[in-house]
Design a protein around this motif. Sequence first.
Motif, short mmCIF file in Angstrom:
data_model
loop_
_atom_site.label_atom_id
_atom_site.label_comp_id
_atom_site.label_asym_id
_atom_site.label_seq_id
_atom_site.Cartn_x
_atom_site.Cartn_y
_atom_site.Cartn_z
N SER A 36 0.96 -1.11 -0.06
CA SER A 36 0.00 0.13 0.02
C SER A 36 0.75 1.14 0.05
N LYS A 37 2.27 1.25 0.27
CA LYS A 37 2.99 2.32 0.45
C LYS A 37 3.52 2.76 -1.05
N LYS A 57 3.31 3.83 -4.90
CA LYS A 57 2.54 4.90 -5.40
C LYS A 57 2.65 4.81 -6.88
#
Length: 93
Positions: A28-29, A31
């Motif tokens: 989830s980190k 981008k």
Amino acid sequence: MKKDLSVREKGKILFAKLQELDNNGMLSKAKSRADVATMVGYTTERAKAGYSWVSNLISRGNLSETVLEWSPSGKMIAEYHVVKSPDYDYQET
């Protein structure tokens, strides 16, 4: 004699790392597609190959890419999640 890993074996290892990152929340980190490639172990020297690997996973439906926003410089900021495992057991004919 030491034998190099096949492309299929490398793919299995990289995808296992990707699943681990998704399961523990670290994915989830990421981008961008480049971030995903770096997280699984692609180096700066192999950045294009890593980007292509991630792009192929997305186009084949194995990895989801959800656009969250566009940065002021025009770059896409996205969220990534594993959808399904690729079929590494297929037989070429």
